[in-house]
Design a protein around this motif. Sequence first.
Motif, PDB file in Angstrom:
ATOM      1  N   THR A 107      -6.279   1.264  -1.713  1.00  0.00           N
ATOM      2  CA  THR A 107      -7.226   2.110  -0.981  1.00  0.00           C
ATOM      3  C   THR A 107      -8.497   1.304  -0.730  1.00  0.00           C
ATOM      4  OG1 THR A 107      -6.355   4.102  -2.007  1.00  0.00           O
ATOM      5  CG2 THR A 107      -8.555   4.262  -1.073  1.00  0.00           C
ATOM      6  N   PHE A 108      -8.970   1.297   0.506  1.00  0.00           N
ATOM      7  CA  PHE A 108     -10.217   0.593   0.824  1.00  0.00           C
ATOM      8  C   PHE A 108     -10.858   1.270   2.032  1.00  0.00           C
ATOM      9  CE2 PHE A 108      -6.765  -1.530   3.034  1.00  0.00           C
ATOM     10  CZ  PHE A 108      -7.260  -1.796   4.291  1.00  0.00           C
ATOM     11  N   ASP A 109     -12.081   0.848   2.368  1.00  0.00           N
ATOM     12  CA  ASP A 109     -12.698   1.426   3.560  1.00  0.00           C
ATOM     13  C   ASP A 109     -13.040   0.340   4.568  1.00  0.00           C
ATOM     14  OD1 ASP A 109     -15.747   0.724   3.171  1.00  0.00           O
ATOM     15  OD2 ASP A 109     -15.077   1.497   1.246  1.00  0.00           O
ATOM     16  N   TRP A 110     -13.047   0.740   5.820  1.00  0.00           N
ATOM     17  CA  TRP A 110     -13.334  -0.184   6.919  1.00  0.00           C
ATOM     18  C   TRP A 110     -14.112   0.579   7.991  1.00  0.00           C
ATOM     19  CZ3 TRP A 110     -13.374  -5.200   7.868  1.00  0.00           C
ATOM     20  CH2 TRP A 110     -13.428  -5.649   9.196  1.00  0.00           C
ATOM     21  N   LYS A 111     -15.389   0.217   8.156  1.00  0.00           N
ATOM     22  CA  LYS A 111     -16.230   0.815   9.197  1.00  0.00           C
ATOM     23  C   LYS A 111     -16.171   2.354   9.173  1.00  0.00           C
ATOM     24  CE  LYS A 111     -16.015  -3.194  12.249  1.00  0.00           C
ATOM     25  NZ  LYS A 111     -15.644  -3.727  13.566  1.00  0.00           N
ATOM     26  N   SER A 112     -16.518   2.928   8.046  1.00  0.00           N
ATOM     27  CA  SER A 112     -16.606   4.373   7.822  1.00  0.00           C
ATOM     28  C   SER A 112     -15.252   5.084   7.780  1.00  0.00           C
ATOM     29  CB  SER A 112     -17.505   5.059   8.863  1.00  0.00           C
ATOM     30  OG  SER A 112     -16.813   5.240  10.085  1.00  0.00           O
ATOM     31  N   HIS A 113     -14.138   4.343   7.861  1.00  0.00           N
ATOM     32  CA  HIS A 113     -12.806   4.931   7.727  1.00  0.00           C
ATOM     33  C   HIS A 113     -12.250   4.608   6.338  1.00  0.00           C
ATOM     34  CE1 HIS A 113     -13.112   5.063  12.109  1.00  0.00           C
ATOM     35  NE2 HIS A 113     -12.107   5.911  12.102  1.00  0.00           N
ATOM     36  N   ARG A 114     -11.581   5.562   5.751  1.00  0.00           N
ATOM     37  CA  ARG A 114     -10.883   5.319   4.482  1.00  0.00           C
ATOM     38  C   ARG A 114      -9.429   5.002   4.809  1.00  0.00           C
ATOM     39  NH1 ARG A 114     -11.305   8.525  -0.991  1.00  0.00           N
ATOM     40  NH2 ARG A 114      -9.508   7.743  -2.118  1.00  0.00           N
ATOM     41  N   ILE A 115      -8.964   3.841   4.350  1.00  0.00           N
ATOM     42  CA  ILE A 115      -7.596   3.416   4.652  1.00  0.00           C
ATOM     43  C   ILE A 115      -6.780   3.386   3.362  1.00  0.00           C
ATOM     44  CG2 ILE A 115      -6.148   1.555   5.539  1.00  0.00           C
ATOM     45  CD1 ILE A 115      -8.416   0.837   7.456  1.00  0.00           C
ATOM     46  N   ASN A 116      -5.724   4.204   3.334  1.00  0.00           N
ATOM     47  CA  ASN A 116      -4.747   4.166   2.238  1.00  0.00           C
ATOM     48  C   ASN A 116      -3.546   3.380   2.758  1.00  0.00           C
ATOM     49  OD1 ASN A 116      -6.280   5.989   0.555  1.00  0.00           O
ATOM     50  ND2 ASN A 116      -5.606   7.635   1.907  1.00  0.00           N
ATOM     51  N   LEU A 117      -3.335   2.197   2.207  1.00  0.00           N
ATOM     52  CA  LEU A 117      -2.330   1.279   2.761  1.00  0.00           C
ATOM     53  C   LEU A 117      -1.214   1.045   1.749  1.00  0.00           C
ATOM     54  CD1 LEU A 117      -2.962  -1.919   4.774  1.00  0.00           C
ATOM     55  CD2 LEU A 117      -1.593  -2.101   2.722  1.00  0.00           C
ATOM     56  N   ILE A 118       0.018   1.024   2.234  1.00  0.00           N
ATOM     57  CA  ILE A 118       1.165   0.700   1.375  1.00  0.00           C
ATOM     58  C   ILE A 118       1.854  -0.532   1.938  1.00  0.00           C
ATOM     59  CG2 ILE A 118       3.389   1.491   0.484  1.00  0.00           C
ATOM     60  CD1 ILE A 118       2.366   4.303   0.456  1.00  0.00           C
ATOM     61  N   ASP A 119       1.941  -1.572   1.095  1.00  0.00           N
ATOM     62  CA  ASP A 119       2.644  -2.810   1.455  1.00  0.00           C
ATOM     63  C   ASP A 119       4.098  -2.639   1.026  1.00  0.00           C
ATOM     64  OD1 ASP A 119       3.312  -5.422   2.104  1.00  0.00           O
ATOM     65  OD2 ASP A 119       2.633  -6.233   0.187  1.00  0.00           O
ATOM     66  N   THR A 120       5.042  -2.743   1.971  1.00  0.00           N
ATOM     67  CA  THR A 120       6.452  -2.449   1.663  1.00  0.00           C
ATOM     68  C   THR A 120       7.289  -3.728   1.617  1.00  0.00           C
ATOM     69  OG1 THR A 120       7.055  -2.172   3.992  1.00  0.00           O
ATOM     70  CG2 THR A 120       6.259  -0.214   2.829  1.00  0.00           C
ATOM     71  N   PRO A 121       8.454  -3.689   0.938  1.00  0.00           N
ATOM     72  CA  PRO A 121       9.333  -4.870   0.906  1.00  0.00           C
ATOM     73  C   PRO A 121      10.033  -5.085   2.237  1.00  0.00           C
ATOM     74  CG  PRO A 121       9.877  -3.288  -0.840  1.00  0.00           C
ATOM     75  CD  PRO A 121       8.981  -2.593   0.124  1.00  0.00           C
ATOM     76  N   GLY A 122      10.507  -6.312   2.462  1.00  0.00           N
ATOM     77  CA  GLY A 122      11.250  -6.612   3.685  1.00  0.00           C
ATOM     78  C   GLY A 122      12.731  -6.803   3.437  1.00  0.00           C
ATOM     79  N   HIS A 123      13.137  -6.923   2.159  1.00  0.00           N
ATOM     80  CA  HIS A 123      14.535  -7.186   1.841  1.00  0.00           C
ATOM     81  C   HIS A 123      15.350  -5.908   1.915  1.00  0.00           C
ATOM     82  CE1 HIS A 123      18.047  -8.861  -0.129  1.00  0.00           C
ATOM     83  NE2 HIS A 123      17.496 -10.056  -0.056  1.00  0.00           N
ATOM     84  N   VAL A 124      16.564  -6.010   2.459  1.00  0.00           N
ATOM     85  CA  VAL A 124      17.405  -4.831   2.677  1.00  0.00           C
ATOM     86  C   VAL A 124      17.769  -4.139   1.361  1.00  0.00           C
ATOM     87  CG1 VAL A 124      19.611  -6.086   2.620  1.00  0.00           C
ATOM     88  CG2 VAL A 124      19.413  -3.988   3.974  1.00  0.00           C
ATOM     89  N   ASP A 125      17.798  -4.868   0.248  1.00  0.00           N
ATOM     90  CA  ASP A 125      18.136  -4.263  -1.050  1.00  0.00           C
ATOM     91  C   ASP A 125      17.102  -3.225  -1.476  1.00  0.00           C
ATOM     92  OD1 ASP A 125      20.107  -6.173  -0.976  1.00  0.00           O
ATOM     93  OD2 ASP A 125      19.956  -6.687  -3.094  1.00  0.00           O
ATOM     94  N   PHE A 126      15.892  -3.351  -0.943  1.00  0.00           N
ATOM     95  CA  PHE A 126      14.819  -2.442  -1.349  1.00  0.00           C
ATOM     96  C   PHE A 126      14.377  -1.548  -0.184  1.00  0.00           C
ATOM     97  CE2 PHE A 126      14.398  -6.586  -3.528  1.00  0.00           C
ATOM     98  CZ  PHE A 126      14.902  -6.187  -4.760  1.00  0.00           C
ATOM     99  N   THR A 127      15.336  -1.220   0.673  1.00  0.00           N
ATOM    100  CA  THR A 127      15.013  -0.432   1.866  1.00  0.00           C
ATOM    101  C   THR A 127      14.551   0.990   1.510  1.00  0.00           C
ATOM    102  OG1 THR A 127      15.848   0.185   4.050  1.00  0.00           O
ATOM    103  CG2 THR A 127      17.380   0.430   2.232  1.00  0.00           C
ATOM    104  N   LEU A 128      14.933   1.489   0.320  1.00  0.00           N
ATOM    105  CA  LEU A 128      14.468   2.815  -0.094  1.00  0.00           C
ATOM    106  C   LEU A 128      12.952   2.838  -0.261  1.00  0.00           C
ATOM    107  CD1 LEU A 128      15.202   5.745  -1.115  1.00  0.00           C
ATOM    108  CD2 LEU A 128      14.989   4.780  -3.397  1.00  0.00           C
TER     109      LEU A 128
END
Length: 759
Positions: A107-128
């Motif tokens: 969670t961070f903010d950028w120019k008065s916006h609050r951004i909740n960001l999720i970094d996801t995996p790219g490997h097919v084994d972790f597609t869930l």
Amino acid sequence: MIWGRCFLSAGLQCCRWRVSCHVKRHYSFLPDDVKSLRAVVNPDISKIRNIGIMAHIDAGKTTTTERMLYYSGYTRALGDVDDGDTVTDFMAQERERGITIQSAAVTFDWKSHRINLIDTPGHVDFTLEVERALRVLDGAVAVFDASAGVEAQTLTVWRQAEKHHVPCVCFLNKMDKPAANLSFSIESIRQKLKANPVLLQIPVGSGKSFTGVVDLLTNQKLIWKLKSTGDDGRLFEIKPLDQSDAPELLQEVNEARTALIEQVADLDDEFAELLLTDFSDSFDAVPSSKLQEAVRRLTLARKGVPVLCGSSLRNKGVQPLLDAIAAYLPAPNERHHDLVRWYKDDLCALAFKVLHDKQRGPLVFLRIYSGTLKPQTAVHNIKRDSIERMSKLLVPFADQHVEISSMSAGNIALTVGLKQTVTGDTIVSSKASAAAAARRAQNDDSETGKKRREYASVVLSGVEVPDPVFFCTIEPPTMAKQADLVNALSCLQREDPSLKVRVDSDSGQTILCGMGELHIEIIHDRIRREYGIETHLGPLQVAYRETILHEVSTTDTLDRTVGDRRHVVAVELAVRPLEDNSTSGSCELAFKEEVDRMLSAEMKEAVENGVHSSYLQGPLLGYPLQDISTLIQSVYMQPGTSPAMVSACVSRCMLKALRLGGGQILEPVMSMEVTVGEEHLGSVLGDLAQRRGTVRDVQSRHDDKVLLATVPLAETMGYSTMLRTLTSGNATFSMELDTYEAMNPQDQNTLLQKMSGLL
């Protein structure tokens, strides 16, 4: 003084290790201290952005996330995947392998916006991990390798985003690579993703001479003049285009802006009307603000996807991407969730992820759709019909979390104390609020009269979990460790719903079922590291399916006396194969009209239970059945016969029919994409032929060849090692489950002999 300030920064104590371990790297310290998570802006819901970063393996998701955190002021140093010191890849396995295994929220903010960001995996084994992240997000950033365009896993994650109707922004990363090609990437988005790419930026320079971008909306040039390789890219120059710029660039920008205005006018009626009424003399005079509003409408309606470009590793183009996230992706109140309006201001949240912390116990990630979440309050879990007390509320920041006093609607929160909640559960403030929401839903929809439907209508839909394709046995080093292993597997299953654990009824062994070789390898490693158990894995085996070849009708009679009651059941049924082989594992059940009328609800349920239990184990090897249709032709029972006896008779009759129908093994077939240099193409093709592979297409991508093939899963064991050997490490591949196909008789006989121990 710098050490003291770094040490005291709330939630970011790991910074001191980065400075001490990697002394060779250049760090650019901020004039002020790094921001504390306690200082994250808590704006109106319209200023919140819940976004995910999704892409193929190695497209640059984690590096892009790292730059966003740095430029927004929440980290003191630029982390690097190769050095293993990024914020979101905090697991030991992630840092060793340089890949993302589980999604991480920041969670961070950028120019008065609050951004909740999720970094996801790219490997097919972790597609869930991607699936459950997209289920709760409002927007997504699709990252592409500009030299490769759309790749195999890009297609998968894009389909997942479309399924959840998530608006996207595209970021063409790695523009500094010699083979980076803007037009190729745009065309691959158009052709392979069937999307409308709306190009908002033109790169300035190419390959190593890539220095910045031109914003087509404002006609401004953004240039990063990096003085050294360690320059952090925080400062960049913005200046309007003028006649002193290269004529080729001016012409390219002019053509691209004209094409952009025409494309937006074609897709957005409001913008087209504005052009024709106010700017009919010169379309180019349209204000950038009006063009930006139109692009935002297109993005939210999913008629087009804005495309930006940059190079995250070289610290170029990330700040405009953050601006685009705030400008084009939707706020939580712009996404329409029907049932949220029935809860009004009462709490309604979805649990989408569980982590286990050794000190705190289970940590549950919640997406809050309405109401406010506060610690030390009791909440009601609709799915489990239980009340739990939430002890603490945290702001997520990868593996560092900061405690807060409340969290409002539209945000993503981390909770402590919910011991029964799992992925996909709906959390509300009380049973009474769920009942009130159900009444409002019933009043809103006059057709919804049944209690079951009324109840279901106020539960948020969960996450679809794919079926596992690999399984193997797992054993503890000693029987004394068996209870510890059961506990470890229980915790890991709660974290990862795609991991299935079952006990074999014949051998008593524990069976581990997963999405691929890497998935099971990571689970094995986590049990060793996190729980201190040195387990032994049996050989990997493939999850086959079974079906039948012929249509068969059969009858069976059961006559048994239990105690002083006589149970008599006679069943006649027919089974036949369905035509369509798929990964869904569908089996059908139907009753003849007179049977349907004659049977009571209880006996009908008993018949259904008997049929469905037979579908779980096939006649050949005991694998689940698929693509079979069963017709119940007649059921006779003597008065006083119990439903359990009816189920038993139906199961016995089904087994008899399935054996007569001629067993057929279905094997999982993977869709594979191999990128290889032309000089190694022949040896890779020869190896695929030996693995019973079928090459569907050979495409060219710059100097490389891309093989599209289907290969039986059983033949892919150890393929990554063999591919490295054949190509001297110069090839990459990715694969995903395509379908289940019938094995030919020779291969099936070989498999049957192997499974029975004759080979």
